[in-house]
Design a protein around this motif. Structure first.
Motif, PDB file in Angstrom:
ATOM      1  N   LYS A   1       0.851  -0.975  -0.409  1.00  0.00           N
ATOM      2  CA  LYS A   1       0.141   0.192  -0.215  1.00  0.00           C
ATOM      3  C   LYS A   1       1.287   1.160   0.035  1.00  0.00           C
ATOM      4  O   LYS A   1       0.642   2.224  -0.404  1.00  0.00           O
ATOM      5  N   MET A   2       1.815   1.369   0.754  1.00  0.00           N
ATOM      6  CA  MET A   2       2.854   2.233   0.755  1.00  0.00           C
ATOM      7  C   MET A   2       3.501   2.595  -0.281  1.00  0.00           C
ATOM      8  O   MET A   2       3.104   3.928  -0.860  1.00  0.00           O
ATOM      9  N   ALA A   3       4.072   1.951  -1.384  1.00  0.00           N
ATOM     10  CA  ALA A   3       4.501   2.079  -2.506  1.00  0.00           C
ATOM     11  C   ALA A   3       3.020   2.136  -3.653  1.00  0.00           C
ATOM     12  O   ALA A   3       3.907   4.100  -4.104  1.00  0.00           O
ATOM     13  N   SER A   4       2.119   2.092  -3.756  1.00  0.00           N
ATOM     14  CA  SER A   4       1.521   2.377  -3.716  1.00  0.00           C
ATOM     15  C   SER A   4       0.861   3.763  -3.690  1.00  0.00           C
ATOM     16  O   SER A   4       0.558   4.365  -5.124  1.00  0.00           O
ATOM     17  N   ALA A   5       0.954   4.317  -2.921  1.00  0.00           N
ATOM     18  CA  ALA A   5       0.509   5.467  -2.771  1.00  0.00           C
ATOM     19  C   ALA A   5       1.556   6.440  -2.646  1.00  0.00           C
ATOM     20  O   ALA A   5       1.650   8.073  -3.750  1.00  0.00           O
ATOM     21  N   LEU A   6       2.923   6.381  -2.976  1.00  0.00           N
ATOM     22  CA  LEU A   6       3.954   6.878  -2.826  1.00  0.00           C
ATOM     23  C   LEU A   6       3.814   6.944  -4.905  1.00  0.00           C
ATOM     24  O   LEU A   6       4.822   8.148  -5.713  1.00  0.00           O
ATOM     25  N   GLY A   7       3.272   5.772  -5.525  1.00  0.00           N
ATOM     26  CA  GLY A   7       3.397   5.965  -6.761  1.00  0.00           C
ATOM     27  C   GLY A   7       2.740   6.802  -7.020  1.00  0.00           C
ATOM     28  O   GLY A   7       2.940   7.766  -7.921  1.00  0.00           O
ATOM     29  N   LEU A   8       1.933   7.241  -6.537  1.00  0.00           N
ATOM     30  CA  LEU A   8       0.755   8.596  -7.082  1.00  0.00           C
ATOM     31  C   LEU A   8       1.255   9.373  -6.731  1.00  0.00           C
ATOM     32  O   LEU A   8       0.777  10.746  -8.051  1.00  0.00           O
ATOM     33  N   VAL A   9       1.851  10.187  -5.984  1.00  0.00           N
ATOM     34  CA  VAL A   9       2.461  11.413  -5.470  1.00  0.00           C
ATOM     35  C   VAL A   9       3.417  11.481  -6.272  1.00  0.00           C
ATOM     36  O   VAL A   9       3.760  12.388  -6.819  1.00  0.00           O
ATOM     37  N   LEU A  10       4.308  10.152  -6.920  1.00  0.00           N
ATOM     38  CA  LEU A  10       5.763  10.730  -7.653  1.00  0.00           C
ATOM     39  C   LEU A  10       4.635  10.642  -9.548  1.00  0.00           C
ATOM     40  O   LEU A  10       4.954  11.966  -9.839  1.00  0.00           O
ATOM     41  N   GLY A  11       3.610  10.449  -9.465  1.00  0.00           N
ATOM     42  CA  GLY A  11       3.170  10.576 -11.053  1.00  0.00           C
ATOM     43  C   GLY A  11       2.509  12.141 -10.781  1.00  0.00           C
ATOM     44  O   GLY A  11       2.706  13.009 -11.759  1.00  0.00           O
ATOM     45  N   ASN A  12       1.972  12.396 -10.378  1.00  0.00           N
ATOM     46  CA  ASN A  12       1.602  13.454  -9.650  1.00  0.00           C
ATOM     47  C   ASN A  12       2.482  14.617  -9.717  1.00  0.00           C
ATOM     48  O   ASN A  12       2.274  15.619 -10.958  1.00  0.00           O
ATOM     49  N   SER A  13       3.460  14.501  -9.093  1.00  0.00           N
ATOM     50  CA  SER A  13       4.658  15.492  -9.036  1.00  0.00           C
ATOM     51  C   SER A  13       5.330  15.698 -10.186  1.00  0.00           C
ATOM     52  O   SER A  13       5.734  16.726 -11.172  1.00  0.00           O
ATOM     53  N   ILE A  14       5.535  14.592 -11.021  1.00  0.00           N
ATOM     54  CA  ILE A  14       6.190  14.089 -12.449  1.00  0.00           C
ATOM     55  C   ILE A  14       5.547  15.338 -13.341  1.00  0.00           C
ATOM     56  O   ILE A  14       6.482  16.192 -14.234  1.00  0.00           O
ATOM     57  N   LEU A  15       4.753  15.360 -13.412  1.00  0.00           N
ATOM     58  CA  LEU A  15       3.377  15.635 -14.436  1.00  0.00           C
ATOM     59  C   LEU A  15       2.604  17.350 -14.482  1.00  0.00           C
ATOM     60  O   LEU A  15       3.181  18.053 -15.126  1.00  0.00           O
ATOM     61  N   THR A  16       3.170  17.766 -12.484  1.00  0.00           N
ATOM     62  CA  THR A  16       3.192  18.556 -12.812  1.00  0.00           C
ATOM     63  C   THR A  16       4.568  19.449 -13.453  1.00  0.00           C
ATOM     64  O   THR A  16       4.126  20.981 -13.775  1.00  0.00           O
ATOM     65  N   PHE A  17       5.886  18.961 -12.829  1.00  0.00           N
ATOM     66  CA  PHE A  17       6.742  20.036 -12.486  1.00  0.00           C
ATOM     67  C   PHE A  17       7.277  19.793 -14.407  1.00  0.00           C
ATOM     68  O   PHE A  17       7.261  20.582 -14.434  1.00  0.00           O
ATOM     69  N   TYR A  18       6.130  18.309 -15.016  1.00  0.00           N
ATOM     70  CA  TYR A  18       6.575  19.253 -16.616  1.00  0.00           C
ATOM     71  C   TYR A  18       5.847  19.759 -17.304  1.00  0.00           C
ATOM     72  O   TYR A  18       6.449  20.752 -18.209  1.00  0.00           O
ATOM     73  N   VAL A  19       4.637  19.742 -16.625  1.00  0.00           N
ATOM     74  CA  VAL A  19       3.523  20.813 -17.188  1.00  0.00           C
ATOM     75  C   VAL A  19       3.878  22.078 -16.703  1.00  0.00           C
ATOM     76  O   VAL A  19       4.168  22.980 -17.933  1.00  0.00           O
ATOM     77  N   ASN A  20       4.426  22.430 -15.627  1.00  0.00           N
ATOM     78  CA  ASN A  20       4.121  24.022 -14.794  1.00  0.00           C
ATOM     79  C   ASN A  20       5.977  24.656 -15.268  1.00  0.00           C
ATOM     80  O   ASN A  20       5.760  25.550 -15.178  1.00  0.00           O
ATOM     81  N   GLY A  21       6.582  23.083 -15.206  1.00  0.00           N
ATOM     82  CA  GLY A  21       8.071  23.872 -15.318  1.00  0.00           C
ATOM     83  C   GLY A  21       8.507  23.886 -14.226  1.00  0.00           C
ATOM     84  O   GLY A  21       9.390  24.901 -13.317  1.00  0.00           O
ATOM     85  N   SER A  22       7.730  24.007 -12.651  1.00  0.00           N
ATOM     86  CA  SER A  22       8.256  24.248 -11.503  1.00  0.00           C
ATOM     87  C   SER A  22       7.556  23.414 -10.563  1.00  0.00           C
ATOM     88  O   SER A  22       6.803  22.412 -10.556  1.00  0.00           O
ATOM     89  N   THR A  23       7.561  23.304  -9.216  1.00  0.00           N
ATOM     90  CA  THR A  23       7.205  22.639  -8.005  1.00  0.00           C
ATOM     91  C   THR A  23       5.674  22.820  -7.778  1.00  0.00           C
ATOM     92  O   THR A  23       5.431  22.330  -6.834  1.00  0.00           O
ATOM     93  N   GLU A  24       4.936  23.380  -8.558  1.00  0.00           N
ATOM     94  CA  GLU A  24       4.064  24.112  -7.731  1.00  0.00           C
ATOM     95  C   GLU A  24       2.883  23.236  -8.195  1.00  0.00           C
ATOM     96  O   GLU A  24       2.737  22.859  -9.700  1.00  0.00           O
ATOM     97  N   THR A  25       1.847  22.400  -7.523  1.00  0.00           N
ATOM     98  CA  THR A  25       1.193  22.068  -7.724  1.00  0.00           C
ATOM     99  C   THR A  25      -0.168  21.952  -8.134  1.00  0.00           C
ATOM    100  O   THR A  25      -0.872  22.580  -7.968  1.00  0.00           O
ATOM    101  N   LEU A  26      -0.455  20.981  -9.548  1.00  0.00           N
ATOM    102  CA  LEU A  26      -2.405  21.895  -9.540  1.00  0.00           C
ATOM    103  C   LEU A  26      -2.926  20.694  -8.206  1.00  0.00           C
ATOM    104  O   LEU A  26      -4.405  21.225  -8.465  1.00  0.00           O
ATOM    105  N   ILE A  27      -2.812  19.835  -7.739  1.00  0.00           N
ATOM    106  CA  ILE A  27      -3.782  19.317  -6.756  1.00  0.00           C
ATOM    107  C   ILE A  27      -2.468  19.463  -5.504  1.00  0.00           C
ATOM    108  O   ILE A  27      -1.767  19.650  -5.461  1.00  0.00           O
ATOM    109  N   GLN A  28      -3.434  20.291  -4.497  1.00  0.00           N
ATOM    110  CA  GLN A  28      -2.355  20.580  -3.093  1.00  0.00           C
ATOM    111  C   GLN A  28      -2.304  18.923  -2.654  1.00  0.00           C
ATOM    112  O   GLN A  28      -2.699  18.033  -2.689  1.00  0.00           O
ATOM    113  N   PHE A  29      -0.589  19.415  -2.421  1.00  0.00           N
ATOM    114  CA  PHE A  29      -0.109  18.182  -1.885  1.00  0.00           C
ATOM    115  C   PHE A  29      -0.768  18.007  -0.755  1.00  0.00           C
ATOM    116  O   PHE A  29      -0.285  17.415  -0.255  1.00  0.00           O
TER     117      PHE A  29
END
Length: 789
Positions: free
Chosen positions: A259-287
């Motif tokens: 469960k821990m790895a699955s949840a971290l996978g979701l956090v990682l996916g959100n972080s990667i795609l947000t950084f790719y789109v915005n070019g910054s560390t600002e998340t589209l879904i609040q951390f």
């Protein structure tokens, strides 16, 4: 006091039991769903989801009015044109409860009628209030959503209501539950706790649960669904769709690590795609919202996790594991069978080489025979030196000439004695007797050696035959049999919906598209669940009529589980009737017969005529028929079967033992019949239009030659045709015809009956009559009728 306490406790338990019953019926879950769907809206004001939910529940649940009231409560908690939806719900209630309550609606009609009612009520409402063309267009769009969402709910609601009794859900049901859950999250719009959006937290949590329990494909699908629906309700960028989808994909990929790895996978996916789109560390879904969903996911009680997993998961994972193991077992079996086949081929070659060696040694035994004669007659003779020392070649060649004369004429005497020996030998009479005696002994030994040579050849052929059978079986397992996963999954879901608990289903499909469905279940103890429920349901799912290949119930064998082997039902049926009489009306007949249903919807009719009449002929023909039945039922090819019978008959004794084989194999799916004859007389086909076709043969009976020749012909039958098989006692009854088949053809053309027994009796009676009421041979006639079911 004790009595009072007992009564109080009983009431508490009764109320607790009622609460549990309500929970087991998932009423609380449906109520929560009704409230959220009533609140859910898209495009800033359209609320079609509660309408579709109420319409579906009107036909599926007796508590629909309560659930309708809950939908209304949900509607009243949001801003918008609530009164228009109240009017729509009232029209749905009147329509389904009073106007069309006795009509049997399928889901298409139900969804269409719901959308139509929404269209009519909305159109009336805007005409009475204000009229804009845009509003009319939006009502049309909303009615389409009602129509589509009704379809989705028709899959999701039954699965949710009966989830406590369901063990497997189809992919369609899982996806529909995910869509309904995503839409329900819309009901949490504008709801916040401590400034955090409940909609976002629920969306993340839902994606996590589906990804962790369903895998990467389900996680990505649910992520896309939540992202699309979220984008429709707000002005947020559509990039949110990709974020949810990618996050669900990674969460599903890492699920096997916990469960821990699955949840971290979701956090990682959100972080990667947000950084790719915005070019910054600002998340589209609040951390912080992701962390809250992360924490809820990790601390979810195990019973609730299992309940959610039960909704999402299916037996497909177990099926995939079973299929992987079955593929491994198939490869192991194929390899092992190949090794067995090679071993039997080696045995066959070894016996063949031994047989060839024995034959070469026997050709050199003439020298030993001459030595035996010379030692017995000439060793004490006074002319030995003259005959053997001085004229060795002349004496030797003369004895060979004597043996040659003996072989040619069958006996050696003074008249045919070679002149050289006749003039020179002093013991002519003794020499003649000795040559005859030694040759006779040698002849007997040679016959036995020859018989042994033939037996070794037969054993060699049988080993090679068994090797060929095993090789064919391994090839069939490897190439011809396929597991049909789609049909298996459809059957699992169908049985689960009907609350028929099945332990295992295996669907095999051969290259001709024919099914064999093996179903294992607990014994119903003769309540005929197989016949009344399982077989009709399987026929409905695969679209073909099936029958149980195994007769009876495993209850008779004391087994805990039943195993059904369902195969495609035949398009045709066959029935065989017999008329027979033995020579001089004796009890024992030299003719033996059989007719039975084989595997793969085949029907066999066989007749064997043993050599001669009486007990000996009966033994030979009965052995032939018994072997034929056993080997054909076991699935051996007809060529191997008849060659095996031929080998057995040849190896029975030194005496002649042979019998005819007249075999007809009917395919009950295609109505094609194959005639295989070995020494048998002609057969006949009486067509439904009255024409008679003759099936001739020119092969020798089994048990005469090592290499038997099979005469095979294939014919196409029609509905109502007859196959007539007979022994030579019937065919030879009329001596007046040059062609023996003519009188049978005349009789068959003159018979109008469609009853196979009457036809058989008529042929036998005519044969006896033409014999002058003298039964000089065994007579048997088999008449087989084929007809379409």
């Amino acid at each position: 006091m004790q009595k009072l306490n007992t009564g109080t406790i009983s009431k508490v338990y009764e109320k607790y039991g009622q609460a549990l019953e309500i929970w087991n019926n998932n009423f609380i879950l449906l109520g929560l769903l009704a409230f959220l769907l009533g609140r859910a809206s898209i495009l800033e004001g359209l609320m079609p989801f509660g309408i579709a939910f109420f319409a579906i529940m009107m036909t599926k649940d007796k508590k629909s009015l309560i659930l309708g009231a809950i939908v209304l409560i949900g509607l009243m908690t949001v801003r918008g044109e609530r009164y228009r939806y109240i009017i729509t719900m009232i029209l749905i209630l009147i329509t389904f409860r009073y106007l069309v309550k006795n009509l049997n609606f399928n889901i298409f009609k139900l969804a269409f009628l719901s959308g139509l009612i929404n269209m009519i009520s909305g159109t009336i409402y805007i005409f009475l209030t204000r009229f804009y063309l845009y509003d009319l267009f939006m009502i049309g769009f909303e009615s389409i959503v009602v129509f589509v969402f009704s379809y989705i709910l028709s899959y999701a609601i039954p699965a949710l209501k009966n989830n406590s009794n369901r063990r497997i859900l189809s992919n369609e049901e899982v996806i529909c539950i995910a869509i309904v859950s995503s839409v329900a999250i819309l009901g949490l719009s504008n709801a916040q706790i401590l400034g955090f959006s409940l909609k976002n937290i629920s969306g993340i949590l839902l994606t996590l649960f589906f990804a962790y329990n369903g895998g990467a494909s389900i996680g990505a699908s649910v992520g896309v669904t939540i992202g699309v629906i979220t984008s429709m309700t707000t002005t947020e960028t559509p990039i949110i769709i990709g974020i949810y989808a990618f996050s669900g994909l990674l969460a599903g990929i890492f699920k096997d690590m916990g469960k821990m790895a699955s949840a971290l996978g979701l956090v990682l996916g959100n972080s990667i795609l947000t950084f790719y789109v915005n070019g910054s560390t600002e998340t589209l879904i609040q951390f912080e919202e992701i962390l809250i969903a992360f924490g809820i996911f990790m601390i979810t009680p195990k019973p609730l996790s299992n309940y959610i997993a039960k909704i999402i998961n299916s037996k497909i994972k177990t099926i995939e594991i079973d299929r992987i193991y079955s593929e491994k077992i198939k490869r192991i079996m194929t390899r092992q069978l190949k090794e067995y086949s090679d071993a039997f081929h080696e045995l066959g070659d070894t016996y063949s080489k031994i047989a060839e060696k024995e034959q070469i040694i026997e050709s050199k035994d003439v020298t030993g025979l001459i030595n035996d004669i010379a030692n017995s007659i000439c060793s004490n003779c006074s002319m030995k030196r003259s005959c053997w020392d001085n004229s060795f070649y002349s004496t030797y060649n003369s004895i060979i000439d004597a043996i040659t004369i003996l072989e040619a004429r069958g006996k050696l005497d003074e008249k045919n004695m070679p002149i050289y020996l006749k003039k020179k030998c002093l013991k002519e009479d003794k020499l003649i007797d000795k040559i005859n005696g030694v040759y006779e002994i040698h002849k007997i030994g040679y016959e036995w050696s020859k018989k042994l040579f033939e037996m070794r050849q037969l054993v060699s052929e049988q080993f090679n035959g068994v090797a060929s059978i095993i090789d064919d079986l391994s090839t069939e397992i490897e190439t011809k049999i396929e597991f049909n996963k789609d049909v298996e999954d459809a059957l699992y879901v169908a049985f689960d919906k009907e609350k028929i608990f099945i332990d295992n289903i295996t669907v095999l499909e051969n290259e001709r598209g024919k099914f064999q469905i093996d179903i294992e279940k607990k014994n119903c103890y003769n309540r005929k669940v197989c016949k009344n429920k399982i077989i009709p349901l399987v026929s409905k799912i695969i679209g073909k009529e099936v029958i149980n290949k195994n007769s009876g119930c495993s209850l008779d064998n004391g087994k805990k589980n039943c195993v059904l082997q369902l195969v495609e039902a035949q398009r045709y049926k066959a029935n065989t009737n017999i008329a027979r009489i033995s020579k001089n009306n004796e009890i024992i007949s030299g003719d033996s017969y059989s007719f039975l249903t084989l595997k793969d919807n085949k029907y066999m009719v066989a007749l064997s005529d043993g050599m001669g009449t009486g007990e000996k002929a009966a033994r030979e023909s009965m052995a032939t028929i018994t072997l034929l039945e056993q080997l054909m039922e076991a699935g051996f090819s007809k060529d191997i079967v008849i060659k095996t019978i031929n080998s057995v008959l040849m190896s029975k004794s030194l005496d002649e033992a042979f019998s005819t084989i007249d075999l007809a194999i009917i395919d009950l799916c295609t109505a094609k019949v194959e005639f295989i004859k070995s020494g048998a007389v002609v057969s006949f086909i009486k067509k439904v239009n009255g024409e008679v076709e003759v099936i001739e043969s020119s092969s020798l009976p089994a048990g005469i030659l090592n290499d038997i020749f099979l005469d095979s012909k294939v014919k196409k039958l029609n509905d109502g045709d007859f196959i007539i098989t007979m022994s030579d006692g019937i065919l030879d009854a009329d001596k007046n015809f040059i062609d023996k088949t003519d009188w049978i053809v005349e009789i068959l053309e003159s018979i109008d009956s469609r009853n196979p027994q009457r036809i058989a009796d008529e042929i036998l009676n005519k044969a006896i009559e033409k014999r002058g009421n003298k039964i000089e041979d065994d007579m048997t006639v088999l008449v087989t009728k084929i007809w379409k079911k």
